[in-house]
Scaffold this motif. Structure first.
Motif, PDB file in Angstrom:
ATOM      1  N   LEU A   1      -4.778  -1.363  16.802  1.00  0.00           N
ATOM      2  CA  LEU A   1      -4.251  -0.426  15.848  1.00  0.00           C
ATOM      3  C   LEU A   1      -4.636  -0.901  14.612  1.00  0.00           C
ATOM      4  CD1 LEU A   1      -0.606   1.503  16.267  1.00  0.00           C
ATOM      5  CD2 LEU A   1      -1.532   0.938  14.314  1.00  0.00           C
TER       6      LEU A   1
ATOM      7  N   PHE B   1      -4.376  -3.376   6.748  1.00  0.00           N
ATOM      8  CA  PHE B   1      -3.533  -2.794   6.721  1.00  0.00           C
ATOM      9  C   PHE B   1      -2.302  -2.812   7.146  1.00  0.00           C
ATOM     10  CE2 PHE B   1      -1.543   2.184   6.250  1.00  0.00           C
ATOM     11  CZ  PHE B   1      -2.768   2.455   5.154  1.00  0.00           C
ATOM     12  N   PHE B   2      -1.482  -3.005   8.080  1.00  0.00           N
ATOM     13  CA  PHE B   2      -0.662  -4.214   8.163  1.00  0.00           C
ATOM     14  C   PHE B   2       0.078  -4.959   8.891  1.00  0.00           C
ATOM     15  CE2 PHE B   2      -1.109   0.643  10.520  1.00  0.00           C
ATOM     16  CZ  PHE B   2      -0.057   1.958   9.653  1.00  0.00           C
TER      17      PHE B   2
ATOM     18  N   ASP C   1      -0.631   4.340   1.387  1.00  0.00           N
ATOM     19  CA  ASP C   1      -1.702   4.992   1.339  1.00  0.00           C
ATOM     20  C   ASP C   1      -1.111   5.700   2.437  1.00  0.00           C
ATOM     21  OD1 ASP C   1      -3.477   6.006   2.735  1.00  0.00           O
ATOM     22  OD2 ASP C   1      -4.871   4.189   2.999  1.00  0.00           O
TER      23      ASP C   1
ATOM     24  N   THR D   1      -7.152   0.892  12.121  1.00  0.00           N
ATOM     25  CA  THR D   1      -6.864   1.775  10.902  1.00  0.00           C
ATOM     26  C   THR D   1      -6.820   1.249   9.354  1.00  0.00           C
ATOM     27  OG1 THR D   1      -4.790   1.494  11.706  1.00  0.00           O
ATOM     28  CG2 THR D   1      -4.634   2.274   9.412  1.00  0.00           C
TER      29      THR D   1
ATOM     30  N   LYS E   1      -1.472   8.514   4.537  1.00  0.00           N
ATOM     31  CA  LYS E   1      -2.763   8.947   4.933  1.00  0.00           C
ATOM     32  C   LYS E   1      -3.065   7.615   6.375  1.00  0.00           C
ATOM     33  CE  LYS E   1      -6.251  12.284   4.332  1.00  0.00           C
ATOM     34  NZ  LYS E   1      -7.317  12.637   3.588  1.00  0.00           N
ATOM     35  N   GLY E   2      -3.219   6.563   5.355  1.00  0.00           N
ATOM     36  CA  GLY E   2      -3.376   5.246   6.871  1.00  0.00           C
ATOM     37  C   GLY E   2      -2.352   4.954   7.551  1.00  0.00           C
ATOM     38  N   ALA E   3      -1.360   5.200   7.064  1.00  0.00           N
ATOM     39  CA  ALA E   3       0.161   4.823   7.641  1.00  0.00           C
ATOM     40  C   ALA E   3       0.063   5.524   8.427  1.00  0.00           C
ATOM     41  CB  ALA E   3       1.342   4.398   6.630  1.00  0.00           C
TER      42      ALA E   3
ATOM     43  N   ARG F   1      -9.440   2.657   6.176  1.00  0.00           N
ATOM     44  CA  ARG F   1      -8.803   3.214   5.462  1.00  0.00           C
ATOM     45  C   ARG F   1      -8.641   2.122   4.241  1.00  0.00           C
ATOM     46  NH1 ARG F   1      -7.315   7.944   5.018  1.00  0.00           N
ATOM     47  NH2 ARG F   1      -6.130   7.763   2.536  1.00  0.00           N
TER      48      ARG F   1
ATOM     49  N   LEU G   1      -2.101   7.421  10.254  1.00  0.00           N
ATOM     50  CA  LEU G   1      -3.304   7.786  11.266  1.00  0.00           C
ATOM     51  C   LEU G   1      -2.870   6.402  11.924  1.00  0.00           C
ATOM     52  CD1 LEU G   1      -6.151   7.457  12.317  1.00  0.00           C
ATOM     53  CD2 LEU G   1      -6.498   5.411  10.449  1.00  0.00           C
ATOM     54  N   GLY G   2      -2.188   5.339  11.309  1.00  0.00           N
ATOM     55  CA  GLY G   2      -2.024   4.167  12.846  1.00  0.00           C
ATOM     56  C   GLY G   2      -0.431   4.462  13.370  1.00  0.00           C
TER      57      GLY G   2
ATOM     58  N   HIS H   1       0.590  -0.908   0.052  1.00  0.00           N
ATOM     59  CA  HIS H   1      -0.189   0.190  -0.380  1.00  0.00           C
ATOM     60  C   HIS H   1       0.826   1.255   0.236  1.00  0.00           C
ATOM     61  CE1 HIS H   1      -3.241  -2.894   0.993  1.00  0.00           C
ATOM     62  NE2 HIS H   1      -2.246  -3.196   1.767  1.00  0.00           N
TER      63      HIS H   1
END
Lengths: 198, 543
Positions: B175, B109-110, A6, B179, A8-10, B183, A12-13, A4
């Motif tokens: 977390l 996401f991660f 992204d 996210t 913005k998402g990173a 997202r 946010l995390g 990704h």
């Protein structure tokens, strides 16, 4: 898995993570508040024994390092890689100076017989024992966070030099920078609580 | 779709084979399965510890073990069940597997952080085991109350470190989920189109982030106390032991909601599917999840009514505790109303869910007895408390976990299990459960304290009954897992949608392919619209 991009998402995390760090320190600030309420005069006496010079110098240099991290991101976005790397190196160096200062400060205190479970503290006023107990725990944990921050910034520095972080891909630097600012802002709270309370 | 396309056959990253394709995978489904087997291992271990404790208590005096062993066993039973089973069970296994699929994403996401969480979990559990073998197993109970946890000679430090690391693992999972939900939802999925299980994980994740760091710092401080003897919680050095209890419960009460909220999410998925009817009060359930997350963070001191607090504080915390009961009851009413006038199809997951609703209600209502300061003084630290939280944690989260296992088993493994054995097992578990814990309410009101190694002869009948119930319960659980594992002999032929579900995980093959979706998922306006399912079943029954 596809990667990704992204940012913005990173980010946010990262903010969520910083939030957990704030909660971690706030647990200790609760202890501080409770014991300040219990022993106001002892805390003031304790505050007088800490060196205002050491504390102020550390606060000022930490603020400068925060500025240089922020400036490094701007420099990178303007494609001046050398300047960005230099500013980042300066921030890491300042982190080191901060720790050296801390080392001398702690060393001085320990030399005067003020350390956890020291006879002078245990047999002295109980409030001062709490004050210095919290002083060592909070500044100690903050010191660990400074070390983590220095490691993160050093990784960013290497990545900039290897061109893995560049103006089109600065998310990692920005997130590590956020971490450094957090460590800075926590110190901004620690400083008045311990050094200015007189 | 051929069999070889499932995530079992396609490792990610693709270059690794065999065991490495699991140990360094980034695939959320494989990580979920790795969690499943490790967590089950700990669950079985802690079950056996629990059974040993109850066996010891079945008769007056020494039955099978000495007092120190007994102290160590109930501590480890608590630590393992709480930190290694209940907290991670539903989010780490089913959340990891299903959350991305339910929102139409191909992973969390991660993904790397997800794998790191698993390794932190393993590291933490290794610390927990090590405390067993080095320096004597801890004997403090899972609450690590000072001053005993600082002064005891047993190896509490290893257990504290374990809980610290496990907290980190749980925080990172939370977390990751927040996210991911923010997202990575599929295009067209707005907030009020998210399935309720995912919503419950979202609320849980916020509590994980909000509360876990407080526990981390508290446990760290106890660790510092053990090493440096600063005296932060030591009254003789100016510290305040009550402050420890405040800090501990500031995390550990919200943690109760970390444990129960995902379970409530599971039930909210299962009930509408087998009622063939849209969930009653979707928005109310979403709002109550968030309300529980918020209000549940403000009630911690109801664990400390007898520890010494001002009357005002007792009053406020008692009132707040009553307020948390409201959103929980909203959920129960929503589930019941969903079933009202639905066309109910009995299946093993539904039977477990019904068990959940009943047992959780008993647990919740007895919680009010403990939440009101007057009655709490009478039953504080008695077996009444033990019975109460086992009704909520085991009758609630445990049953939701069993229901989830039966509900999503065909989705995860592509294999269906035997229904008859599942029904027998579920019945045994419910009957055994009630036999096991109901006597403890009565014992508690009679005055039997918790955590005591021995008791007066008048408590023997109740303890004997509880012990027998415990054996029925364990036999039921053994049969249930035997039945589930026996399904591995079956052919992998489960349909994509064996139950008639409406959320996205039922639109993908069982087991799902590596990237979850073969074609971009079609997002419905409302996740619980059963009109198509009913049409399909009508066509099947007439044609």
């Amino acid at each position: 898995m596809e990667t990704h991009s992204d940012t913005k998402g990173a980010r946010l995390g990262m903010w969520l993570f910083l939030y957990t760090e704030i909660m971690l320190f706030s647990g200790m600030f609760i202890l501080y508040a409770a014991y300040l309420h219990k022993f106001p005069t002892d805390f003031i006496e304790g505050g007088k024994e800490l060196s205002l010079v050491f504390g102020s110098v550390n606060t000022i240099i930490l603020l400068i390092s925060s500025f240089s991290v922020a400036a490094s991101i701007t420099a990178l976005r303007k494609n001046s890689r050398g300047l960005a790397a230099g500013l980042l190196a300066a921030a890491v160096a300042i982190g080191g100076i901060f720790l050296i200062n801390k080392y001398f400060e702690w060393g001085q205190k320990i030399h005067h017989g003020i350390y956890p479970n020291a006879p002078a503290l245990v047999n002295g006023p109980t409030g001062e024992n709490m004050f210095f107990g919290l002083y060592y725990v909070i500044t100690g944990l903050h010191g660990i966070h400074i070390i983590i921050g220095m490691v993160l910034l050093s990784v960013c520095l290497v990545m900039i030099l290897k061109n893995r972080i560049h103006s089109g891909n600065d998310g990692i630097l920005e997130n590590c920078g956020l971490y450094w600012h957090l460590v800075d802002i926590i110190w901004i709270f620690i400083f008045p609580l311990f050094y200015l309370i007189i | 779709m051929t069999e070889s396309d499932s995530f079992f056959e396609t490792p990610s990253p693709t270059k690794y084979k065999g065991i490495w394709s699991w140990l360094i995978t980034m695939d959320h489904k494989r990580i979920a399965l790795m969690y499943l087997f490790v967590i089950l291992f700990w669950f079985f271990g802690a079950l056996i510890l629990g059974l040993l404790i109850r066996t010891e208590l079945m008769s007056v005096g020494r039955t099978i073990m000495g007092a120190q062993t007994y102290n160590a066993l109930f501590t480890l039973h608590g630590v393992i069940m709480i930190f290694l089973f209940i907290i991670p069970a539903i989010p780490a296994i089913f959340g990891n597997f299903l959350l991305p699929i339910q929102i139409g994403a191909d992973d969390v996401f991660f993904p790397k952080l997800n794998l790191l969480s698993w390794y932190l979990y393993i590291l933490g559990s290794l610390f927990a085991v090590s405390s067993l073998f080095f320096g004597g197993p801890p004997d403090t109970g899972w609450t690590f109350y000072v001053p005993f946890s600082v002064s005891t000679k047993t190896n509490v430090s290893a257990t504290l470190t374990a809980a610290f690391i496990l907290g980190m693992s749980s925080m990172l999972t939370g977390l990751n989920f927040i996210t991911t939900i923010h997202r990575m939802r599929a295009k067209g999925m707005r907030w009020l189109q998210i399935p309720l299980f995912t919503w419950s994980l979202y609320a849980t994740a916020w509590v994980q982030l909000l509360a876990t760091p407080i526990l981390s710092i508290t446990l760290l401080l106890v660790l510092f106390e053990r090493i440096f003897a600063i005296g932060l919680f030591d009254a003789s050095k100016g510290g305040d032991p009550i402050l420890y209890q405040h800090l501990f419960w500031m995390y550990s009460h919200p943690a109760v909601y970390i444990m129960i909220l995902p379970g409530m999410g599971v039930i909210s998925e299962i009930i509408p599917v087998f009622s063939r009817k849209s969930i009653f009060g979707y928005k109310a359930i979403v709002a109550s999840s968030m309300a529980i997350a918020i209000a549940g963070s403000l009630v911690w001191a109801h664990h400390m009514f007898t520890s010494g607090m001002s009357d005002v504080a007792v009053f406020v915390f008692s009132l707040l505790t009553f307020i948390v009961a409201i959103p929980s009851a909203v959920k129960v009413f929503s589930w019941i109303s969903t079933m009202y006038k639905g066309s109910i199809l009995m299946t093993p997951p539904l039977l477990f869910s019904l068990g959940f609703i009943y047992l959780f209600s008993v647990g919740g209502l007895t919680g009010l007895v403990l939440g009101s300061a007057g009655t709490d003084i009478h039953v504080h630290d008695t077996h009444f408390v033990v019975a109460h939280f086992h009704f909520v944690m085991f009758g609630g989260t445990g049953f939701a976990f069993f229901a989830a296992l039966h509900f999503w088993w065909p989705k995860i493994f592509g294999r269906m299990y035997d229904f008859k054995k599942a029904y027998v097992a579920a019945t045994m578990i419910i009957v055994g459960f009630i036999f096991h814990y109901l006597p403890m309410f009565i014992l508690g009101i009679m005055g039997l304290p918790r955590r005591y190694y021995d008791y007066m002869p008048k408590f023997e009948t109740g303890n004997m009954l509880a012990g027998i119930g415990g054996y029925i319960l364990i036999a039921g659980i053994a049969l249930m897992f035997f039945n589930l594992f026996a399904s591995f002999k079956n052919k992998r032929d489960a349909e994509a949608d064996p139950w008639g579900g409406t959320t996205l995980e039922w639109t993908v093959p069982s087991p799902p392919p590596l990237h979850n979706f073969i074609a971009p998922p079609e997002i419905k306006d409302y996740p619980y619209d059963f009109s198509d399912v009913i049409k399909k079943f009508k066509a099947e029954s007439t044609g």
